[in-house]
Design a protein around this motif. Sequence first.
Motif, PDB file in Angstrom:
ATOM      1  N   THR A 184       0.832  -1.206   0.000  1.00 38.11           N
ATOM      2  CA  THR A 184       0.000   0.000   0.000  1.00 38.11           C
ATOM      3  C   THR A 184       0.865   1.253   0.000  1.00 38.11           C
ATOM      4  O   THR A 184       0.633   2.191  -0.776  1.00 38.11           O
ATOM      5  CB  THR A 184      -0.924   0.007   1.226  1.00 38.11           C
ATOM      6  OG1 THR A 184      -1.770  -1.146   1.192  1.00 38.11           O
ATOM      7  CG2 THR A 184      -1.785   1.261   1.248  1.00 38.11           C
ATOM      8  N   GLU A 207       2.524   1.682  -3.370  1.00 35.51           N
ATOM      9  CA  GLU A 207       1.588   2.204  -4.375  1.00 35.51           C
ATOM     10  C   GLU A 207       1.442   3.720  -4.259  1.00 35.51           C
ATOM     11  O   GLU A 207       1.393   4.435  -5.262  1.00 35.51           O
ATOM     12  CB  GLU A 207       0.211   1.569  -4.193  1.00 35.51           C
ATOM     13  CG  GLU A 207       0.096   0.123  -4.569  1.00 35.51           C
ATOM     14  CD  GLU A 207      -1.297  -0.384  -4.286  1.00 35.51           C
ATOM     15  OE1 GLU A 207      -2.204  -0.091  -5.091  1.00 35.51           O
ATOM     16  OE2 GLU A 207      -1.493  -1.048  -3.244  1.00 35.51           O
ATOM     17  N   LEU A 208       1.349   4.192  -3.037  1.00 35.06           N
ATOM     18  CA  LEU A 208       1.108   5.616  -2.816  1.00 35.06           C
ATOM     19  C   LEU A 208       2.298   6.476  -3.227  1.00 35.06           C
ATOM     20  O   LEU A 208       2.121   7.560  -3.790  1.00 35.06           O
ATOM     21  CB  LEU A 208       0.792   5.865  -1.340  1.00 35.06           C
ATOM     22  CG  LEU A 208      -0.575   5.390  -0.838  1.00 35.06           C
ATOM     23  CD1 LEU A 208      -0.622   5.446   0.682  1.00 35.06           C
ATOM     24  CD2 LEU A 208      -1.675   6.250  -1.427  1.00 35.06           C
ATOM     25  N   GLY A 247      -4.348   9.366  -2.829  1.00 32.80           N
ATOM     26  CA  GLY A 247      -4.704   8.247  -1.970  1.00 32.80           C
ATOM     27  C   GLY A 247      -4.331   8.552  -0.533  1.00 32.80           C
ATOM     28  O   GLY A 247      -3.496   9.415  -0.259  1.00 32.80           O
ATOM     29  N   TRP A 278      -2.929   7.190   3.105  1.00 29.65           N
ATOM     30  CA  TRP A 278      -2.276   6.142   3.869  1.00 29.65           C
ATOM     31  C   TRP A 278      -3.014   5.890   5.186  1.00 29.65           C
ATOM     32  O   TRP A 278      -3.159   4.748   5.624  1.00 29.65           O
ATOM     33  CB  TRP A 278      -0.822   6.513   4.167  1.00 29.65           C
ATOM     34  CG  TRP A 278      -0.241   5.680   5.273  1.00 29.65           C
ATOM     35  CD1 TRP A 278       0.021   6.063   6.550  1.00 29.65           C
ATOM     36  CD2 TRP A 278       0.099   4.289   5.202  1.00 29.65           C
ATOM     37  NE1 TRP A 278       0.514   5.013   7.282  1.00 29.65           N
ATOM     38  CE2 TRP A 278       0.573   3.906   6.475  1.00 29.65           C
ATOM     39  CE3 TRP A 278       0.047   3.328   4.182  1.00 29.65           C
ATOM     40  CZ2 TRP A 278       0.994   2.613   6.760  1.00 29.65           C
ATOM     41  CZ3 TRP A 278       0.470   2.036   4.471  1.00 29.65           C
ATOM     42  CH2 TRP A 278       0.936   1.695   5.740  1.00 29.65           C
ATOM     43  N   SER A 337      -5.553   3.135   5.264  1.00 31.81           N
ATOM     44  CA  SER A 337      -5.202   1.857   4.631  1.00 31.81           C
ATOM     45  C   SER A 337      -4.864   0.730   5.610  1.00 31.81           C
ATOM     46  O   SER A 337      -5.312  -0.407   5.411  1.00 31.81           O
ATOM     47  CB  SER A 337      -4.047   2.070   3.647  1.00 31.81           C
ATOM     48  OG  SER A 337      -4.461   2.891   2.569  1.00 31.81           O
ATOM     49  N   PRO A 388      -5.707   1.860  -2.509  1.00 29.65           N
ATOM     50  CA  PRO A 388      -4.430   1.140  -2.502  1.00 29.65           C
ATOM     51  C   PRO A 388      -4.429  -0.064  -1.567  1.00 29.65           C
ATOM     52  O   PRO A 388      -3.771  -1.067  -1.848  1.00 29.65           O
ATOM     53  CB  PRO A 388      -3.409   2.199  -2.064  1.00 29.65           C
ATOM     54  CG  PRO A 388      -4.203   3.284  -1.434  1.00 29.65           C
ATOM     55  CD  PRO A 388      -5.510   3.280  -2.158  1.00 29.65           C
ATOM     56  N   PHE A 399      -0.812   2.455  -9.796  1.00 31.54           N
ATOM     57  CA  PHE A 399      -1.753   3.159  -8.927  1.00 31.54           C
ATOM     58  C   PHE A 399      -1.626   4.669  -9.102  1.00 31.54           C
ATOM     59  O   PHE A 399      -0.526   5.227  -9.043  1.00 31.54           O
ATOM     60  CB  PHE A 399      -1.519   2.791  -7.461  1.00 31.54           C
ATOM     61  CG  PHE A 399      -2.416   3.543  -6.512  1.00 31.54           C
ATOM     62  CD1 PHE A 399      -3.756   3.218  -6.406  1.00 31.54           C
ATOM     63  CD2 PHE A 399      -1.926   4.596  -5.764  1.00 31.54           C
ATOM     64  CE1 PHE A 399      -4.590   3.918  -5.557  1.00 31.54           C
ATOM     65  CE2 PHE A 399      -2.747   5.306  -4.904  1.00 31.54           C
ATOM     66  CZ  PHE A 399      -4.086   4.963  -4.811  1.00 31.54           C
ATOM     67  N   SER A 404      -7.372   6.567  -7.447  1.00 30.11           N
ATOM     68  CA  SER A 404      -7.170   6.510  -5.999  1.00 30.11           C
ATOM     69  C   SER A 404      -8.401   6.028  -5.252  1.00 30.11           C
ATOM     70  O   SER A 404      -8.377   5.905  -4.029  1.00 30.11           O
ATOM     71  CB  SER A 404      -6.764   7.892  -5.467  1.00 30.11           C
ATOM     72  OG  SER A 404      -7.792   8.836  -5.720  1.00 30.11           O
TER      73      SER A 404
END
Length: 210
Positions: free
Chosen positions: A59, A62-63, A86, A88, A91, A123, A156, A164
Amino acid sequence: MFGSMKNCNIEQEQYMAVEISTTRVSATAHPLSIQEIRQSHDAELDDIARFRRVTNYLTAAELYLKSNVLLQQPLKPEDIKDRLLGHWGTSPGINLIYAHLNHLIMRYDIDMFLVTGPGHGAPANLANLYLEGTLHDYYPELSFGWEGLEKFVRRFSWPGGFPSHLYPGVPGTIHEGGELGYALATAFGAAMDSYTSTATRSPIPPFTAP
């Protein structure tokens, strides 16, 4: 609800042992300590924890990353995505819920689906779908190899890639976006449409008003 605990005494760290199945819930009379529960399920809890650590890393990758996704080289500015989209913060909670629900589904053959409420939590969903192999079924190029991992992380919030938020291109998506109101309405309708299933909503991220 899959079951309930009776006569709980948190101060004494005692819980009723609960046997869960898809058809019945029964409780034994012998109280178990938290230590006993952890010992009897140590291997399962360890597997879930390792799964969560991997999805949390995926995750974050991806961000923030567009290359050097396993940090095999010292991190450089050119490894970072030019525009970060996105959230965090929401997540890890999604990854926690996803991992434990998957464990329950596989262990007890429960008919269940997860409706994700927090916005821009895609994500986390994508990380789980990638790790369990579902994403590869629909996007064969996103394999478990080095090249597939690079493509997955870079895709992503990237032109031509995944946005996102959840959208119809994500396997299993039944609603667009990730706002809580939409998710609640979708979960309510889905549960009413299939009352034998269990609809579970992911947690609201911190500091987000419903």
